[in-house]
Design an enzyme around this catalytic site. Structure first.
Site, PDB file in Angstrom:
ATOM      1  N   GLY A 239      20.783  30.965 -52.888  1.00  0.00           N
ATOM      2  CA  GLY A 239      19.950  30.870 -54.075  1.00  0.00           C
ATOM      3  C   GLY A 239      20.638  31.201 -55.379  1.00  0.00           C
ATOM      4  O   GLY A 239      19.994  31.245 -56.421  1.00  0.00           O
ATOM      5  N   GLU A 276      24.275  33.658 -47.418  1.00  0.00           N
ATOM      6  CA  GLU A 276      24.493  32.286 -46.938  1.00  0.00           C
ATOM      7  C   GLU A 276      24.254  31.373 -48.130  1.00  0.00           C
ATOM      8  O   GLU A 276      23.132  31.067 -48.485  1.00  0.00           O
ATOM      9  CB  GLU A 276      23.587  31.959 -45.751  1.00  0.00           C
ATOM     10  CG  GLU A 276      22.153  32.388 -45.959  1.00  0.00           C
ATOM     11  CD  GLU A 276      21.228  32.066 -44.807  1.00  0.00           C
ATOM     12  OE1 GLU A 276      21.682  32.039 -43.665  1.00  0.00           O
ATOM     13  OE2 GLU A 276      20.046  31.844 -45.083  1.00  0.00           O
ATOM     14  N   GLY A 278      24.880  28.029 -50.613  1.00  0.00           N
ATOM     15  CA  GLY A 278      25.172  26.602 -50.637  1.00  0.00           C
ATOM     16  C   GLY A 278      25.641  26.158 -52.010  1.00  0.00           C
ATOM     17  O   GLY A 278      26.834  25.987 -52.273  1.00  0.00           O
ATOM     18  N   ARG A 279      24.667  26.019 -52.899  1.00  0.00           N
ATOM     19  CA  ARG A 279      24.930  25.441 -54.221  1.00  0.00           C
ATOM     20  C   ARG A 279      26.106  26.090 -54.954  1.00  0.00           C
ATOM     21  O   ARG A 279      26.987  25.392 -55.460  1.00  0.00           O
ATOM     22  CB  ARG A 279      23.664  25.582 -55.078  1.00  0.00           C
ATOM     23  CG  ARG A 279      23.733  24.881 -56.437  1.00  0.00           C
ATOM     24  CD  ARG A 279      22.485  25.161 -57.274  1.00  0.00           C
ATOM     25  NE  ARG A 279      21.272  24.897 -56.544  1.00  0.00           N
ATOM     26  CZ  ARG A 279      20.681  23.705 -56.466  1.00  0.00           C
ATOM     27  NH1 ARG A 279      21.181  22.677 -57.117  1.00  0.00           N
ATOM     28  NH2 ARG A 279      19.589  23.554 -55.748  1.00  0.00           N
ATOM     29  N   CYS A 350      15.514  -0.645 -60.701  1.00  0.00           N
ATOM     30  CA  CYS A 350      14.414  -1.240 -61.455  1.00  0.00           C
ATOM     31  C   CYS A 350      13.251  -0.268 -61.500  1.00  0.00           C
ATOM     32  O   CYS A 350      12.160  -0.574 -61.008  1.00  0.00           O
ATOM     33  CB  CYS A 350      13.999  -2.557 -60.820  1.00  0.00           C
ATOM     34  SG  CYS A 350      15.402  -3.631 -60.547  1.00  0.00           S
ATOM     35  N   TYR A 379      23.962  19.258 -53.361  1.00  0.00           N
ATOM     36  CA  TYR A 379      22.670  18.587 -53.503  1.00  0.00           C
ATOM     37  C   TYR A 379      22.776  17.391 -54.448  1.00  0.00           C
ATOM     38  O   TYR A 379      21.943  17.194 -55.321  1.00  0.00           O
ATOM     39  CB  TYR A 379      21.593  19.567 -54.003  1.00  0.00           C
ATOM     40  CG  TYR A 379      21.477  20.822 -53.164  1.00  0.00           C
ATOM     41  CD1 TYR A 379      20.899  20.772 -51.900  1.00  0.00           C
ATOM     42  CD2 TYR A 379      21.967  22.049 -53.617  1.00  0.00           C
ATOM     43  CE1 TYR A 379      20.803  21.923 -51.122  1.00  0.00           C
ATOM     44  CE2 TYR A 379      21.869  23.199 -52.843  1.00  0.00           C
ATOM     45  CZ  TYR A 379      21.286  23.127 -51.598  1.00  0.00           C
ATOM     46  OH  TYR A 379      21.183  24.260 -50.827  1.00  0.00           O
TER      47      TYR A 379
HETATM   48  C1  LIG Z   1      19.093  26.050 -48.634  1.00  0.00           C
HETATM   49  C2  LIG Z   1      19.213  27.366 -47.996  1.00  0.00           C
HETATM   50  C3  LIG Z   1      20.277  28.203 -48.345  1.00  0.00           C
HETATM   51  C4  LIG Z   1      21.266  27.882 -49.444  1.00  0.00           C
HETATM   52  O1  LIG Z   1      20.618  27.889 -50.664  1.00  0.00           O
HETATM   53  P1  LIG Z   1      21.469  27.690 -52.022  1.00  0.00           P
HETATM   54  O2  LIG Z   1      20.419  27.759 -53.083  1.00  0.00           O
HETATM   55  O3  LIG Z   1      22.100  26.359 -51.932  1.00  0.00           O
HETATM   56  O4  LIG Z   1      22.457  28.784 -52.094  1.00  0.00           O
HETATM   57  C5  LIG Z   1      20.412  29.400 -47.666  1.00  0.00           C
HETATM   58  N1  LIG Z   1      19.522  29.750 -46.703  1.00  0.00           N
HETATM   59  C6  LIG Z   1      18.484  28.977 -46.354  1.00  0.00           C
HETATM   60  C7  LIG Z   1      17.563  29.430 -45.297  1.00  0.00           C
HETATM   61  C8  LIG Z   1      18.290  27.764 -46.988  1.00  0.00           C
HETATM   62  O5  LIG Z   1      17.250  27.007 -46.658  1.00  0.00           O
END
Ligand SMILES: *Cc1c(COP(=O)(O)O)cnc(C)c1O
Length: 419
Positions: A239, A276, A278-279, A350, A379
């Site tokens: 997050g 954990e 991602g972004r 379109c 994403y």
């Molecule tokens: C999507 C997700 C993440 C990663 O979230 P980011 O905002 O990309 O860091 C981590 N844990 C869970 C359970 C998720 O669904």
């Protein structure tokens, strides 16, 4: 505001080379792998001792991205059978956890056979299903319970996944029941708790307060279990946000890590904390590059019609923001003396929703020029409706290999001074 023009030289070279090879106008993603590795290392090395970094691969699960991050992170967070496939095919095998709502029995079974480290349980019903599968495979399966905690108001963010009605996790009010259910499941072993409460957190102070709220709750949550000494893990999710609109101002990750370290030091029995993410790991390495095919003025507004569009890069539409745009003139050697004027950058679809960015101040834009949308590594392509209108899928070009990376590009971990 002057347009941003800085791009890594090796990415520019790859873009030029690609455009030379294309007979049609360009629409492609470029990923700067050395920069990704350097950024991952910086994120990891800022962490306090005993705090782990997993990569949530749903942000970008391309093989080259996974292979680049695998040696850097402690493991992966996965949420589907397809993601298990991708992680298990990685050149560097790492531990991984399986989370997410709506897990298939077949995926859970497959996960156990493939050596999943732990499951993040999303509901009370899942406990029963997981117990049955673990029993059928005659194993004891470590699990974490995902909590939907009741959050203090000031800790909420735009994309809330907790503290409110949500399909994710187990309400705090039902936590005691869930802990008892795991305690009495002979083939499950509760190891701790998981919370992924929000996304797009751009403020490190707010995130600090969120983490300290979790750490305050930890002893109380843990005490619910009969064998509470077995509960050691607190997964605090991801997050961490990316500031798309002011790319020079990013989340102060080292600051968050320092405050987390202090908080953990002050605790009597601190949990093993795991992120954990991602972004914030993969966003910075990606560039979506489109070629201007047409320029037009409609009712006084300037439009740049480009190859590609939101079916390849849905992120700006998903975020409802005007993505930053870097202009690469085809004739880069000639001085660009033209006046700035606002352009709305659109794609080939379109539908009026196919807008990548509105009112971007650019000068001297011509057909054949390239526009680069940075921060496209998370994403981006993978959340896009790529088959809409049957356009071909964009190429994805992975620039540089980690092993041959003498010059890591600037990492976004250090917050840069505001211009
Ligand atoms: C999507 C997700 C993440 C990663 O979230 P980011 O905002 O990309 O860091 C981590 N844990 C869970 C359970 C998720 O669904």
């Amino acid at each position: 505001m002057a347009e941003q023009t800085t791009m890594p030289v090796h990415v520019l070279a790859a873009i030029e080379e690609h455009q030379r090879q294309c007979s049609d106008p360009v629409a492609a993603f470029f990923y700067d792998l050395p920069a990704l590795a350097a950024h991952g290392r910086a994120v990891k090395s800022a962490l306090p001792e005993n705090v782990e970094l997993y990569y949530a691969i749903k942000a970008n699960s391309e093989a080259a991205i996974i292979d680049t991050l695998a040696p850097v992170v402690d493991g992966f967070e996965l949420s589907s059978g397809g993601e298990i496939e991708r992680a298990c095919n990685s050149a560097t095998p790492r531990p991984w956890v399986l989370s997410g709502p709506g897990k298939l029995d077949s995926d859970m079974r497959h996960a156990m056979l493939q050596g999943v480290e732990a499951f993040h349980i999303e509901s009370i019903g899942e406990i029963t299903r997981l117990q049955t599968i673990a029993a059928s495979l005659q194993r004891t399966q470590p699990v974490l319970l995902r909590i939907n905690p009741t959050l203090p108001d000031e800790l909420s963010s735009r994309l809330k996944m907790a503290g409110t009605a949500s399909p994710f996790g187990i309400d705090e009010a039902q936590l005691a029941e869930a802990v008892t259910a795991v305690d009495s499941a002979p083939n499950l072993s509760l190891r701790g708790f998981h919370i992924h409460a929000m996304s797009h957190q751009k403020c490190e102070q707010r995130h600090q307060r969120l983490l300290s709220f979790y750490l305050q709750c930890w002893p109380r949550w843990r005490a619910l279990a009969s064998k509470h000494e077995q509960l050691t893990q607190l997964n605090v999710g991801g997050g961490i946000g990316v500031n798309y609109l002011q790319p020079a101002q990013q989340f102060d990750w080292p600051d968050l890590c320092r405050s987390l370290e202090q908080q953990l030091e002050a605790m009597h029995e601190p949990p093993l904390v795991r992120f954990e993410i991602g972004r914030f790991l993969s966003a910075f390495c990606g560039y979506y590059v489109v070629e201007v095919m047409d320029t037009k003025i409609s009712h006084g507004e300037g439009f740049l019609v480009c190859r590609g569009g939101t079916h390849q890069f849905r992120l700006p539409a998903a975020q409802a923001h005007d993505h930053p745009v870097i202009h690469l003139p085809r004739s880069a050697n000639q001085p660009n003396q033209a006046e700035y004027r606002p352009w709305t950058v659109v794609g080939q679809l379109c539908t009026p929703k196919d807008v990548l960015s509105r009112h971007q101040p650019l000068r001297g834009v011509a057909i054949g020029d390239l526009l680069v949308l940075p921060l496209a590594g998370a994403y981006g392509y993978n959340i896009s409706h790529a088959d809409f209108l049957c356009h071909p899928r964009p190429e994805q070009i992975f620039v540089g290999h980690v092993s041959e990376s003498p010059t890591p590009e600037a990492s976004h971990v250090q917050s840069e001074p505001v211009e």
